[in-house]
Design an enzyme around this catalytic site. Structure first.
Site, PDB file in Angstrom:
ATOM      1  CG  HIS A   9      -0.239  -0.074   2.512  1.00  0.00           C
ATOM      2  ND1 HIS A   9       0.221  -1.262   3.034  1.00  0.00           N
ATOM      3  CD2 HIS A   9       0.125   0.889   3.391  1.00  0.00           C
ATOM      4  CE1 HIS A   9       0.821  -1.030   4.185  1.00  0.00           C
ATOM      5  NE2 HIS A   9       0.781   0.267   4.427  1.00  0.00           N
ATOM      6  N   GLY A  71       7.378   1.103   2.037  1.00  0.00           N
ATOM      7  CA  GLY A  71       7.668   2.321   2.772  1.00  0.00           C
ATOM      8  C   GLY A  71       9.161   2.591   2.839  1.00  0.00           C
ATOM      9  N   GLY A  73      11.457  -0.145   1.696  1.00  0.00           N
ATOM     10  CA  GLY A  73      12.065  -1.060   0.734  1.00  0.00           C
ATOM     11  C   GLY A  73      12.772  -2.225   1.401  1.00  0.00           C
ATOM     12  CG  ASN A  74      15.112  -1.820   4.989  1.00  0.00           C
ATOM     13  OD1 ASN A  74      16.170  -2.023   4.428  1.00  0.00           O
ATOM     14  ND2 ASN A  74      14.885  -0.747   5.733  1.00  0.00           N
ATOM     15  N   GLY A  75      11.771  -4.578   3.839  1.00  0.00           N
ATOM     16  CA  GLY A  75      11.033  -5.843   3.875  1.00  0.00           C
ATOM     17  C   GLY A  75      10.829  -6.416   2.484  1.00  0.00           C
ATOM     18  CD  GLU A  76       8.544  -3.438   1.028  1.00  0.00           C
ATOM     19  OE1 GLU A  76       7.451  -3.294   1.609  1.00  0.00           O
ATOM     20  OE2 GLU A  76       9.612  -2.959   1.485  1.00  0.00           O
ATOM     21  CG  HIS A 103      30.839  -3.714  -7.514  1.00  0.00           C
ATOM     22  ND1 HIS A 103      31.514  -3.186  -6.436  1.00  0.00           N
ATOM     23  CD2 HIS A 103      31.397  -3.147  -8.614  1.00  0.00           C
ATOM     24  CE1 HIS A 103      32.436  -2.333  -6.868  1.00  0.00           C
ATOM     25  NE2 HIS A 103      32.372  -2.288  -8.189  1.00  0.00           N
ATOM     26  NE  ARG A 114       4.619   5.145   4.233  1.00  0.00           N
ATOM     27  CZ  ARG A 114       4.040   4.142   4.889  1.00  0.00           C
ATOM     28  NH1 ARG A 114       4.751   3.423   5.740  1.00  0.00           N
ATOM     29  NH2 ARG A 114       2.777   3.866   4.702  1.00  0.00           N
ATOM     30  NE  ARG A 142      34.540 -10.300  -3.446  1.00  0.00           N
ATOM     31  CZ  ARG A 142      35.130  -9.142  -3.566  1.00  0.00           C
ATOM     32  NH1 ARG A 142      34.480  -8.093  -4.076  1.00  0.00           N
ATOM     33  NH2 ARG A 142      36.379  -8.985  -3.155  1.00  0.00           N
TER      34      ARG A 142
END
Length: 157
Positions: A9, A71, A73-76, A103, A114, A142
């Site tokens: 949302h 909000g 982007g972390n959880g996504e 990289h 947000r 890596r």
């Protein structure tokens, strides 16, 4: 370029803006939702669906990337990274947008609706989409270790 996009949302307005702007630039946007605003919706399903579509397209030789929004982007980013073959990077400035591709060969970017204006997010998305993987040996090595862990569960140092 085919771009799979998903949000919750908090990012719906930004997602609609990006779909419009990136389509106008010639990209094919596939919106994985949500389709209607619900302040209590949960982002994992939407973001995982977009990430799965990126992996499916890339497996079929289709040039594709993903954008996930929330909000912060972390959880996504975390949700998208649960899909095997996804390398989702949280981007917050032009340098992180470029380095995610150069990289890390990131195939999904996560952005905080947000945290940035529409103009800023569009610029970050454009940098991410235009970026290319450097193929430098150290980065290939890596990424290979990450992919190996995904498949075997064994850590390689």
């Amino acid at each position: 370029m085919r771009i799979h996009i998903a949000t919750d949302h908090a990012g719906m307005e930004l997602s609609a803006f990006l779909v419009s702007e990136l389509t106008a630039l010639g990209h094919e946007l596939i919106d994985h939702g949500p389709k209607v605003y619900d302040a209590l919706d949960d982002y994992p399903g939407f973001c995982i669906a977009a990430a799965q579509a990126v992996v499916a397209d890339q497996s079929n030789g289709i040039e594709a990337l993903g954008i996930v929004l929330g909000g912060s982007g972390n959880g996504e980013q975390i949700a998208a990274n649960k899909v095997q073959g996804i390398r989702a990077a949280l981007i917050w400035n032009p340098e992180t947008a470029a380095l995610a591709r150069d990289h890390n060969d990131a195939n999904v970017c996560a952005l905080g609706a947000r945290q940035h204006s529409q103009v800023e997010v569009l610029e970050l998305a454009k940098i991410f989409i235009a970026g290319k993987f450097s193929h430098d040996e150290r980065h290939v090595r890596r990424i290979s270790k990450i992919a190996s862990y995904e498949q075997t569960g064994q850590v390689i140092y």
